[in-house]
Scaffold this active site. Structure first.
Site, short mmCIF file in Angstrom:
data_model
loop_
_atom_site.label_atom_id
_atom_site.label_comp_id
_atom_site.label_asym_id
_atom_site.label_seq_id
_atom_site.Cartn_x
_atom_site.Cartn_y
_atom_site.Cartn_z
N SER A 120 0.98 -1.19 0.04
CA SER A 120 -0.01 -0.09 -0.08
C SER A 120 0.80 1.10 -0.03
O SER A 120 1.54 1.41 -0.86
CB SER A 120 -1.04 -0.17 1.25
OG SER A 120 -1.91 1.12 1.13
N HIS A 179 -7.58 -5.40 0.05
CA HIS A 179 -6.45 -4.90 0.39
C HIS A 179 -5.25 -5.47 1.56
O HIS A 179 -4.22 -5.53 1.46
CB HIS A 179 -6.55 -3.28 0.68
CG HIS A 179 -5.54 -2.49 0.49
ND1 HIS A 179 -5.16 -2.05 -0.69
CD2 HIS A 179 -4.90 -1.56 1.37
CE1 HIS A 179 -4.14 -1.07 -0.40
NE2 HIS A 179 -3.97 -0.59 0.95
#
Length: 393
Positions: free
Chosen positions: A166, A371
């Site tokens: 990320s 994610h």
């Protein structure tokens, strides 16, 4: 009910002042939710060294090292408001333990502002607001190069391999574009849930972003510069609530904000939630959130926007300059999930067309992959790690 839950989420995530300390329930976190990185390393069979790294601008960051037989070091770096803990809290099936068990020389970094990065040679994180005057730009330009240089100096190696998740990928793109000499120090950069462009976001994330500037100014007006604190009345309250057995898993999942990154619970079982909330959030700055929010609103991957006058002072232009991904010449591997609400496949495709040295691109087979599955999914060891090990080798 919906309005009440949303209000609590906003307070818990941003203000951290809505629930008084005397409302805290008994904390019943499991052992792995209470142990720090070093203690978890020992529990799962490895001695952990702690190293202090000082950046050019005076931040003191703790980096963790597990020695391995393979000489070439691997540097692992976390995402926004996260810490090194995220890569070890799955225990035997976590990335750090898997790498260490395979004999790799593992170094895990921490960004300024999280619980392992709250020290400075001059500033006090609890008293000086200037401590929190940073965004992902400073993390990329100062924190990561300081840690890379320390690793190479300590090991005597000329190059290393890196893994980011990320914002841990965003900050490395910043580094490699603003300080391109570091392309020569990174042999391979594995980007998990890579983030640069945020042009394809959907509600509720895109909706929240529209209110970002207004919220940011409101927090600034009342002196709130530290957000997602690792310790606060609300953080403790959420941890206490979610470590009980009397509240539903879904409500705690919602309170923790995980639904924002792609809702899917099959890789994130209820018992592990109690471990996770013991380590997340780890803390970051209001300015860092603002910078990410600017990516969404501008649909650009660019430096921090200080407004027309501020931009003239900082850059000599009315608008902030883009980060030049064409300068990222090191080998890059991109791995993305179709159910990721932040690192969307369409946005990663933009990176793929610009980055000049893509050596691997992969969309995870399971369409529900989201994610946080890249760091704490319960089947990473069989679904994700084989790709990582193949790339490293």
């Amino acid at each position: 009910m919906e309005i009440a839950i949303k209000s609590l989420i906003l307070c818990a995530i941003l203000l951290n002042i809505c629930i008084p300390t005397n409302a805290i329930l008994r904390n019943s976190l499991p052992e792995d939710g209470k142990l720090n990185f070093t203690e978890l390393g020992v529990k799962y069979g490895h001695s952990v060294e702690e190293h202090d790294v000082i950046t050019e601008d005076g931040y003191i960051l703790t980096m963790f090292h597990i020695k391995g037989k393979r000489r070439k070091p691997i540097f692992v770096f976390h995402g926004i408001a996260d810490t090194a803990d995220i890569f070890i809290i799955r225990g035997k099936t976590s990335l750090v333990i898997a790498l260490a068990n395979a004999g790799y020389d593992v170094w895990v970094g921490n960004a300024r502002g999280n619980k392992y990065g709250r020290r400075h040679v001059k500033l006090d994180a609890d008293k000086d607001l200037n401590f929190w005057d940073f965004s992902l730009h400073e993390i990329g330009v100062y924190d990561i190069p300081a840690m890379i240089d320390y690793i190479l100096q300590h090991t005597g190696e000329k190059k290393l391999q890196t893994i980011g998740h990320s914002q841990g990928t965003t900050t490395q793109y910043v580094l490699l574009s603003k300080r391109p000499e570091y392309n020569e120090k990174i042999e391979l950069f594995i980007s998990l849930a890579p983030v640069a462009f945020l042009t394809d976001l959907s509600p509720p994330v895109s909706t929240i972003a529209q209110f970002g500037p207004t919220l940011a100014e409101a927090f600034k007006s009342i002196g709130v510069e530290h957000v997602f604190p690792e310790k606060s009345p609300v953080t403790n309250f959420v941890r206490s609530v979610c470590s009980q057995d009397v509240f539903s898993y879904e409500i705690c999942f919602l309170l923790s904000g995980f639904y924002l990154v792609g809702f899917d619970t099959k890789r994130f079982e209820p018992e592990f939630l109690k471990v996770f909330i013991g380590h997340y959030p780890g803390g970051t700055s209001r300015k860092n959130l603002m910078h990410v929010n600017q990516f969404v609103l501008s649909k650009r991957f660019c430096e921090f926007d200080y407004g027309p006058n501020g931009n003239l002072d900082h850059y000599g232009y009315l608008v902030p300059p883009d980060y030049n991904l064409y300068k990222v010449t090191t080998k890059v591997a991109l791995i993305v999930g179709e159910n990721d609400a932040l690192s969307k496949v369409k946005d990663v495709e933009i990176q793929r067309t610009i980055l000049p040295n893509i050596v691997y691109y992969h969309v995870m087979e399971d369409k529900d992959w989201n994610h946080i599955d890249f760091t704490v999914g319960n089947d990473m060891n069989v679904t994700l790690f084989p790709f990582i090990f193949k790339l490293l080798d």
